[in-house]
Design a protein around this motif. Structure first.
Motif, PDB file in Angstrom:
ATOM      1  N   GLY A 273      -1.644  -3.416   2.332  1.00  0.00           N
ATOM      2  CA  GLY A 273      -1.816  -3.687   0.913  1.00  0.00           C
ATOM      3  C   GLY A 273      -1.937  -5.190   0.762  1.00  0.00           C
ATOM      4  O   GLY A 273      -2.351  -5.890   1.691  1.00  0.00           O
TER       5      GLY A 273
ATOM      6  N   ASN B  71       0.855  -1.188   0.000  1.00  0.00           N
ATOM      7  CA  ASN B  71       0.000   0.000   0.000  1.00  0.00           C
ATOM      8  C   ASN B  71       0.892   1.239   0.000  1.00  0.00           C
ATOM      9  O   ASN B  71       1.707   1.423   0.904  1.00  0.00           O
ATOM     10  CB  ASN B  71      -0.918   0.007   1.225  1.00  0.00           C
ATOM     11  CG  ASN B  71      -1.823   1.218   1.256  1.00  0.00           C
ATOM     12  OD1 ASN B  71      -1.367   2.339   1.486  1.00  0.00           O
ATOM     13  ND2 ASN B  71      -3.098   1.011   1.015  1.00  0.00           N
TER      14      ASN B  71
ATOM     15  N   SER C 180       4.155  -0.943  -5.854  1.00  0.00           N
ATOM     16  CA  SER C 180       2.981  -0.743  -5.005  1.00  0.00           C
ATOM     17  C   SER C 180       1.704  -1.066  -5.774  1.00  0.00           C
ATOM     18  O   SER C 180       1.738  -1.401  -6.965  1.00  0.00           O
ATOM     19  CB  SER C 180       2.932   0.712  -4.545  1.00  0.00           C
ATOM     20  OG  SER C 180       2.578   1.551  -5.650  1.00  0.00           O
ATOM     21  N   LYS C 181       0.581  -0.914  -5.089  1.00  0.00           N
ATOM     22  CA  LYS C 181      -0.724  -1.098  -5.727  1.00  0.00           C
ATOM     23  C   LYS C 181      -0.882  -0.170  -6.921  1.00  0.00           C
ATOM     24  O   LYS C 181      -1.550  -0.498  -7.886  1.00  0.00           O
ATOM     25  CB  LYS C 181      -1.846  -0.842  -4.709  1.00  0.00           C
ATOM     26  CG  LYS C 181      -1.956  -1.930  -3.664  1.00  0.00           C
ATOM     27  CD  LYS C 181      -2.866  -1.552  -2.511  1.00  0.00           C
ATOM     28  CE  LYS C 181      -4.309  -1.507  -2.905  1.00  0.00           C
ATOM     29  NZ  LYS C 181      -5.203  -1.299  -1.745  1.00  0.00           N
TER      30      LYS C 181
END
Length: 170
Positions: free
Chosen positions: A74, A15, A46-47
């Protein structure tokens, strides 16, 4: 030296906010932030695609050099929790009374490390049952502090999360 060095875990699909907010907040407070990856790859995204290159692989970390660890959420914790070296880091720091902090889905790492039984903790609502089944008392609060264990739910909780981390490290 060790009082000013803190580990920050990373894995694929972390996240963004839960990684970068504590990263810069700890640096701003004068800490050396050591980004710890599982070693599966050189760069993790990351996302939203933001790349991070770890400073060290989990198997090379010496917990005596650290003041604690921050574990972002995340989808990354689902991969972190199967890395024996990351779990060992969490266990050693926890058992030494040093900071162990997790937010959102990162509670999964705490569960797999076996450090939540008999503790008060929080995380995103999606892992409430997991925390309870692992023996934690789940509290729906922006931040929960139980000794050296600090947990939060979601990105909106980051200010309170980081304040408690810094209070612990003071």
């Amino acid at each position: 030296m060790s009082k000013r060095k803190i580990a920050l875990f990373v894995e694929e699909v972390y996240n963004d906010l839960e990684f970068w907010y504590p990263y810069y907040r700890m640096k701003e407070a004068g800490f050396e932030v050591v980004v710890v990856g599982t070693g599966k790859q050189e760069t993790f995204k990351s996302k939203f695609g933001m790349p991070v290159k770890p400073d060290v692989v989990s198997s090379a970390v010496k917990t005596e050099e650290l003041a604690g660890v921050i574990i972002p959420g995340g989808y990354a914790p689902d991969k972190m929790r199967i890395d024996p070296a990351m779990l060992k880091i969490v266990q050693e720091l926890f058992n030494d009374g040093k900071l162990v902090a997790s937010i959102c889905h990162a509670g999964w790492v705490l569960i797999s490390a076996g450090v939540v039984k008999g503790k008060k903790a929080t995380g995103c609502i999606m892992i409430k049952d997991d925390l309870v089944n692992a023996g934690a008392e789940y509290l729906d609060q922006e931040v929960v502090v139980d000794g050296n264990l600090i947990t939060s739910r979601v990105p909106d909780d980051l200010p309170a999360f980081c304040q408690e981390i810094l209070k612990n490290l003071a």
